[in-house]
Motif scaffolding. Structure first.
Motif, PDB file in Angstrom:
ATOM      1  N   ASN A 165       2.793  12.371 -39.779  1.00 36.49           N
ATOM      2  CA  ASN A 165       3.681  12.019 -38.758  1.00 36.49           C
ATOM      3  C   ASN A 165       5.131  12.489 -38.820  1.00 36.49           C
ATOM      4  O   ASN A 165       5.571  12.778 -39.870  1.00 36.49           O
ATOM      5  CB  ASN A 165       3.712  10.582 -38.428  1.00 36.49           C
ATOM      6  CG  ASN A 165       2.229  10.286 -37.863  1.00 36.49           C
ATOM      7  OD1 ASN A 165       1.639  10.536 -36.898  1.00 36.49           O
ATOM      8  ND2 ASN A 165       1.738   9.280 -38.821  1.00 36.49           N
ATOM      9  N   THR A 171       6.914  11.363 -33.985  1.00 34.12           N
ATOM     10  CA  THR A 171       8.084  10.372 -34.562  1.00 34.12           C
ATOM     11  C   THR A 171       7.055   9.389 -35.374  1.00 34.12           C
ATOM     12  O   THR A 171       6.373   9.805 -36.170  1.00 34.12           O
ATOM     13  CB  THR A 171       8.765   9.556 -33.428  1.00 34.12           C
ATOM     14  OG1 THR A 171       7.961   8.981 -32.494  1.00 34.12           O
ATOM     15  CG2 THR A 171       9.857  10.678 -32.727  1.00 34.12           C
ATOM     16  N   VAL A 172       7.285   8.086 -35.360  1.00 35.20           N
ATOM     17  CA  VAL A 172       6.774   7.161 -35.902  1.00 35.20           C
ATOM     18  C   VAL A 172       5.039   7.094 -35.671  1.00 35.20           C
ATOM     19  O   VAL A 172       4.591   7.359 -34.458  1.00 35.20           O
ATOM     20  CB  VAL A 172       7.250   5.731 -35.730  1.00 35.20           C
ATOM     21  CG1 VAL A 172       7.182   5.352 -34.502  1.00 35.20           C
ATOM     22  CG2 VAL A 172       6.767   4.835 -36.908  1.00 35.20           C
ATOM     23  N   GLY A 230       6.446   7.156 -30.284  1.00 40.57           N
ATOM     24  CA  GLY A 230       5.322   7.112 -31.382  1.00 40.57           C
ATOM     25  C   GLY A 230       4.075   7.058 -31.045  1.00 40.57           C
ATOM     26  O   GLY A 230       3.648   7.342 -29.890  1.00 40.57           O
TER      27      GLY A 230
END
Length: 320
Positions: free
Chosen positions: A260, A233-234, A207
């Motif tokens: 994202n 990703t996050v 992330g």
């Protein structure tokens, strides 16, 4: 007469040695330069070549100044100190391990300003902070496995870019590693992080900004006036393991988490809480994502739009 001459010569040599030793003792101000050498005294007129040597010559609470652009090697910080590059590019390049390792006492203060921490792509850690108070100002941290890893203490980051860190791999037996900013304190400790005007961009791995209490420490994070964009990703995540008592809380204000590859904002775990105010969560795979009892509380003044799945907050909090 010869004996006297020899005595004077010996005395002169001893005096020079004493003067050198005195100058080489801990100084309040030292300097590094691309044209310096570690045989120098780290003064402005005779700067050193590496951050580590300058650190070792600098007294508690002193400052290392970067005179001109150059690459100055990694450094292990063990005391209150400032490293400042203003009007120059102070670069620390690392292929493996840590660029800057900080292991100081709870009341020690470390300031890093104007530095560029550069890795070869998905390898090494930019800054690992294990205690004390760390200020990161006007820096660029890129091309590493983890840009900034906080293990304990207080962290203040402002006007800084954290980009292109972490790695995503595909195929059998491979996966994601690293992140942009990871706040994961040791068990029994508390980590507090204030991220203000920070751009967290194009990081891979787990992330952009990840607050994870997996080791049992408590986490309190404040993200304000920042942009978290294009991470694989996050964007921003609070995570606690199953059954964990230690909290991971994030307050997000006037911040954009956009484009994202996972959720824009995520809360995973019963002790994971995110408060969201005056922020934009857009063009992510998921806007707001909660799992395993995680909570996202909105102040009702956010724009959660154009995500593949917007999601809804757990609760809406009335502004006071």
């Amino acid at each position: 007469m010869g004996r006297i001459a020899i005595s004077f010569a010996t005395l002169a040599t001893m005096l020079l040695a004493l003067l050198y030793a005195s100058a080489a003792r801990a100084q309040s101000q030292t300097y590094v330069s691309g044209a310096g050498t570690d045989q120098n005294l780290c003064t402005r007129a005779a700067p050193c070549a590496t951050m580590q040597h300058a650190h070792d010559q600098t007294g508690v609470g002193g400052q290392i100044s970067v005179l001109d652009s150059g690459s100055f090697g990694r450094v292990d910080i063990t005391k209150s100190i400032s490293i400042v590059a203003e009007g120059a590019v102070g670069t620390i390049v690392t292929a493996l391990g840590l660029s800057i390792s900080i292991s100081v006492g709870a009341t020690d203060v470390v300031t890093l300003r104007g530095l560029v921490l550069e890795g070869p792509g998905g390898v090494g850690i930019g800054i690992a902070s294990n205690g004390g108070v760390l200020h990161v100002q006007n820096c660029v941290i890129r091309g590493l496995s983890v840009g900034l890893h906080q293990l304990a203490g207080e962290l203040f980051v402002s006007d800084t870019i954290v980009a292109d860190n972490g790695s995503d791999t595909t195929g059998s037996g491979s996966g994601k590693s690293g992140a942009g900013i990871v706040i994961a304190p040791n068990g029994g400790t508390t980590a507090t992080a204030i991220l203000n005007r920070v751009q967290v961009e194009n990081n891979k791995g787990t992330g952009g900004i990840v607050a994870n209490s997996i080791s049992g420490g408590a986490i309190h994070v404040f993200v304000r006036d920042s942009v978290v964009i294009g991470n694989s990703t996050v964007g921003i995540a609070a995570q606690t393991p199953a059954g964990a008592a230690s909290v991971a809380s994030i307050l997000i204000d006037r911040t954009a988490s956009v484009s994202n590859g996972g959720a824009g904002v995520s809360a995973d775990g019963s002790a994971a809480t995110v408060w969201l105010s005056n922020s934009t969560i857009a063009r992510n795979i998921a806007g707001l994502a909660m799992a395993n009892g995680g909570t996202i509380a909105s102040f009702g003044n956010n724009a959660v739009i154009n995500n593949f799945s917007d999601g809804v907050p757990s609760t809406t909090v009335a502004p006071k």
